[in-house]
Write an enzyme that holds these catalytic residues in place. Sequence first.
Site, PDB file in Angstrom:
ATOM      1  N   HIS A 119      16.670 -15.744  -7.950  1.00  0.00           N
ATOM      2  CA  HIS A 119      18.053 -15.319  -7.747  1.00  0.00           C
ATOM      3  C   HIS A 119      18.205 -13.903  -8.289  1.00  0.00           C
ATOM      4  O   HIS A 119      17.532 -13.506  -9.238  1.00  0.00           O
ATOM      5  CB  HIS A 119      18.975 -16.281  -8.504  1.00  0.00           C
ATOM      6  CG  HIS A 119      20.429 -16.130  -8.226  1.00  0.00           C
ATOM      7  ND1 HIS A 119      21.186 -15.121  -8.774  1.00  0.00           N
ATOM      8  CD2 HIS A 119      21.278 -16.874  -7.465  1.00  0.00           C
ATOM      9  CE1 HIS A 119      22.443 -15.257  -8.371  1.00  0.00           C
ATOM     10  NE2 HIS A 119      22.530 -16.304  -7.575  1.00  0.00           N
ATOM     11  N   ASP A 195      15.312 -20.010 -15.926  1.00  0.00           N
ATOM     12  CA  ASP A 195      16.628 -20.160 -15.320  1.00  0.00           C
ATOM     13  C   ASP A 195      16.770 -21.618 -14.893  1.00  0.00           C
ATOM     14  O   ASP A 195      16.128 -22.061 -13.941  1.00  0.00           O
ATOM     15  CB  ASP A 195      16.745 -19.209 -14.119  1.00  0.00           C
ATOM     16  CG  ASP A 195      18.086 -19.342 -13.398  1.00  0.00           C
ATOM     17  OD1 ASP A 195      18.902 -20.194 -13.798  1.00  0.00           O
ATOM     18  OD2 ASP A 195      18.305 -18.583 -12.430  1.00  0.00           O
ATOM     19  N   GLN A 198      19.710 -24.314 -11.427  1.00  0.00           N
ATOM     20  CA  GLN A 198      19.575 -25.245 -10.314  1.00  0.00           C
ATOM     21  C   GLN A 198      18.859 -26.531 -10.694  1.00  0.00           C
ATOM     22  O   GLN A 198      18.793 -27.456  -9.880  1.00  0.00           O
ATOM     23  CB  GLN A 198      18.820 -24.564  -9.155  1.00  0.00           C
ATOM     24  CG  GLN A 198      19.565 -23.423  -8.508  1.00  0.00           C
ATOM     25  CD  GLN A 198      20.843 -23.854  -7.802  1.00  0.00           C
ATOM     26  OE1 GLN A 198      21.004 -25.013  -7.448  1.00  0.00           O
ATOM     27  NE2 GLN A 198      21.755 -22.918  -7.608  1.00  0.00           N
ATOM     28  N   LYS A 221      27.724 -25.424 -12.270  1.00  0.00           N
ATOM     29  CA  LYS A 221      26.787 -26.081 -11.348  1.00  0.00           C
ATOM     30  C   LYS A 221      26.430 -27.490 -11.808  1.00  0.00           C
ATOM     31  O   LYS A 221      25.677 -28.186 -11.127  1.00  0.00           O
ATOM     32  CB  LYS A 221      25.518 -25.233 -11.207  1.00  0.00           C
ATOM     33  CG  LYS A 221      25.749 -23.873 -10.542  1.00  0.00           C
ATOM     34  CD  LYS A 221      24.449 -23.114 -10.377  1.00  0.00           C
ATOM     35  CE  LYS A 221      24.682 -21.689  -9.924  1.00  0.00           C
ATOM     36  NZ  LYS A 221      25.195 -21.592  -8.541  1.00  0.00           N
ATOM     37  N   CYS A 362      21.886 -14.643  -2.667  1.00  0.00           N
ATOM     38  CA  CYS A 362      21.499 -13.809  -3.816  1.00  0.00           C
ATOM     39  C   CYS A 362      19.987 -13.861  -4.036  1.00  0.00           C
ATOM     40  O   CYS A 362      19.506 -13.939  -5.169  1.00  0.00           O
ATOM     41  CB  CYS A 362      22.233 -14.241  -5.088  1.00  0.00           C
ATOM     42  SG  CYS A 362      24.014 -13.970  -5.019  1.00  0.00           S
TER      43      CYS A 362
END
Length: 407
Positions: A119, A195, A198, A221, A362
């Site tokens: 991303h 990260d 997700q 999220k 993104c």
Amino acid sequence: MNPYLNDFPILKEEHNGKRLVYLDNAATTQKPLSVIRAVDEYYRSSNANPHRGLYELSIRATQMYEDSRAAVREFIHAEKDCEVLFTRNASESLNLVAYSYGLNFMKEGDEIALPVSEHHSNVLPWQMVARAKGAKLVFLYPDKNGRLPQAELDKIGPKTKLVAVAHVSNVLGTVYPVEEIVRRAHKAGAVVVLDCAQSIPHYPVDVKKLDVDFAAFSGHKMLAPMGVGVLYGKEELLNQMPPFLTGGEMIESVSEQDATFAPLPQKFEAGTQNVGGAVGLAAAIDYLKQIGYDTIIKTEEELLSYALDGMAKIPHVTVYGDTRAGEQRCGVISFNVDGVHPHDVSSILDSDGVAIRAGHHCAQPLMQYLGVNATCRASLYFYNTKEDIDIFLASLKKVRGWLGLGD
């Protein structure tokens, strides 16, 4: 029948006169009533500036804020509360690491390794560091199934000083081999920035077991409100890093010409914090615990398999990444329809009440690598149903016909 309808009243809403089928969960998830009520109750009965008042209301707000931090620490299995920093979102968390760690510990000739699928929030900060310090970005390229071949992982070598990687790709849905990446990075003397934006809504994240040095994620999220995020960092690294933002609350003392900073975690939490967001995040964690990751994983694997099988039967549809469900595949499906721009696909599905994403997500470097400008993206969560998938598939079958292109 959706067993979670009473928890998510928005899923009962109509969209363009049709029942809402929400398949944009990788962008943001819907919020259960328990989270909405927790935030509402905080502002109704406990709103005050934390850490700054000696009156009862401020003490209560402080306790709720710090209890939320402890809930996050337990949830991700961090060792200490001081290793959990509240931010606005994963983007701010990653920027904090780039500015406070990258600009102060990277040097000319160092390499920063990262998958090309990252991303922008996990690309642009490292581009900034590379330009400022004379470091080099080294990209790792996935195969046609979205996985990183061993030859790409071999790029993590002696010059690598930082590896930035998403646990799960927001475009391909690939679950990357974090344990192997961490092992290679630490052998090379590099730190790992993970990260989790997700992954943490769908899978348990144990930062100690993974042995990552930093981990970032956003609350919105994973059922929590927008405007609250988390950065986990190992205590010894955070103690060495200067503050990212300066101002109120993050100081020990200030004179006309100098200042000393507060200990962790306050050193990195300048200004009035989003206490309501932190309370909402703690409520979201409680809700996820009640559902259980076993249930989430099982439900999403069934839905993903059902969706991919159905899409494989529709002519002129191309799915990017692995076309099979499995342990290395999350419920994010990027696809295109021959001859139809993704924005048109999204608009046509929207007329049937189906909400999907369309664009570059993104992740423009990945789009360039795939040879496309944009894709459609349907992303699943545990509150989706096979009925949702059926409506999505039925609408997808009509897309080319809407534009006079045939079946």
